[in-house]
Design a protein around this motif. Structure first.
Motif, short mmCIF file in Angstrom:
data_model
loop_
_atom_site.label_atom_id
_atom_site.label_comp_id
_atom_site.label_asym_id
_atom_site.label_seq_id
_atom_site.Cartn_x
_atom_site.Cartn_y
_atom_site.Cartn_z
N GLN A 156 72.79 -60.78 5.47
CA GLN A 156 71.45 -60.78 4.86
C GLN A 156 70.53 -59.71 5.47
O GLN A 156 69.66 -59.19 4.77
N ILE A 157 70.71 -59.39 6.74
CA ILE A 157 69.82 -58.44 7.39
C ILE A 157 70.22 -56.99 7.12
O ILE A 157 69.36 -56.11 7.03
N VAL A 158 71.50 -56.71 6.96
CA VAL A 158 71.97 -55.33 6.80
C VAL A 158 71.25 -54.57 5.69
O VAL A 158 70.80 -53.45 5.91
N PRO A 159 71.09 -55.13 4.49
CA PRO A 159 70.38 -54.35 3.46
C PRO A 159 68.96 -53.99 3.87
O PRO A 159 68.48 -52.90 3.57
N LEU A 160 68.31 -54.89 4.58
CA LEU A 160 66.96 -54.63 5.06
C LEU A 160 66.97 -53.48 6.07
O LEU A 160 66.17 -52.54 5.98
N ALA A 161 67.88 -53.53 7.03
CA ALA A 161 67.98 -52.47 8.04
C ALA A 161 68.29 -51.12 7.39
O ALA A 161 67.69 -50.10 7.74
#
Length: 158
Positions: free
Chosen positions: A112-117
């Motif tokens: 879930q965090i990877v696209p944000l990063a």
């Protein structure tokens, strides 16, 4: 006390300072975004990223790969264990060491965090050509290699 211009440290032009400021600003911005939703801090997120890419590392490997100190790694791992994002298994050759892996819950948070990063990275590099980004990565690799060599031999003091 004043010195000649050549022995003055101009902090705003001092490369280690500039790299630190850039790293802090980018890491902080991303951490605010994922920290609120997933209750993670920067060291914990870095440990998760490394364990996703290299499952089964021991804490000493994390210290090496992240260039973070042992205490920060220990706290991050303990925190991730408490949140059930990481599991540890006994090392087959050294019972004092633990192999660390992301749990399915940890993998889901990572996912879930990877696209944000990655969106932060895209925004940061907006306006740079592919060639410029490649040159930037090459220069960063060279600087990292140079600084890594300092572990064995510190730079000369003038």
């Amino acid at each position: 006390m004043t010195g000649s211009g050549s022995d003055q440290l101009k902090l705003e032009q001092f490369l280690p300072y500039r790299l630190s400021i850039l790293s802090n600003r980018v890491s902080h911005s991303i951490a605010v975004a994922y920290g609120e939703k997933f209750d993670l801090n920067i060291p914990a997120w870095r440990v998760m990223v490394i364990l996703q890419r290299y499952p089964g590392l021991v804490a000493a490997d994390l210290v090496e790969k992240t260039a973070m100190d042992k205490v920060a790694i220990s706290r991050a791992v303990s925190y991730l264990l408490d949140k059930s994002y990481v599991t540890r298994d006994e090392h087959s050759h050294d019972k004092r060491r633990w192999l660390l892996r992301l749990t399915p819950e940890g993998c889901e948070v990572y996912r879930q965090i990877v696209p944000l990063a990655l969106s932060y990275e895209r925004d940061l590099l907006e306006g740079f050509s592919e060639e410029e980004v490649e040159v930037l990565h090459t220069m960063l690799d060279r600087l990292t290699d140079r600084a890594t060599g300092w572990k064995e031999m510190p730079p000369p003091i003038v």
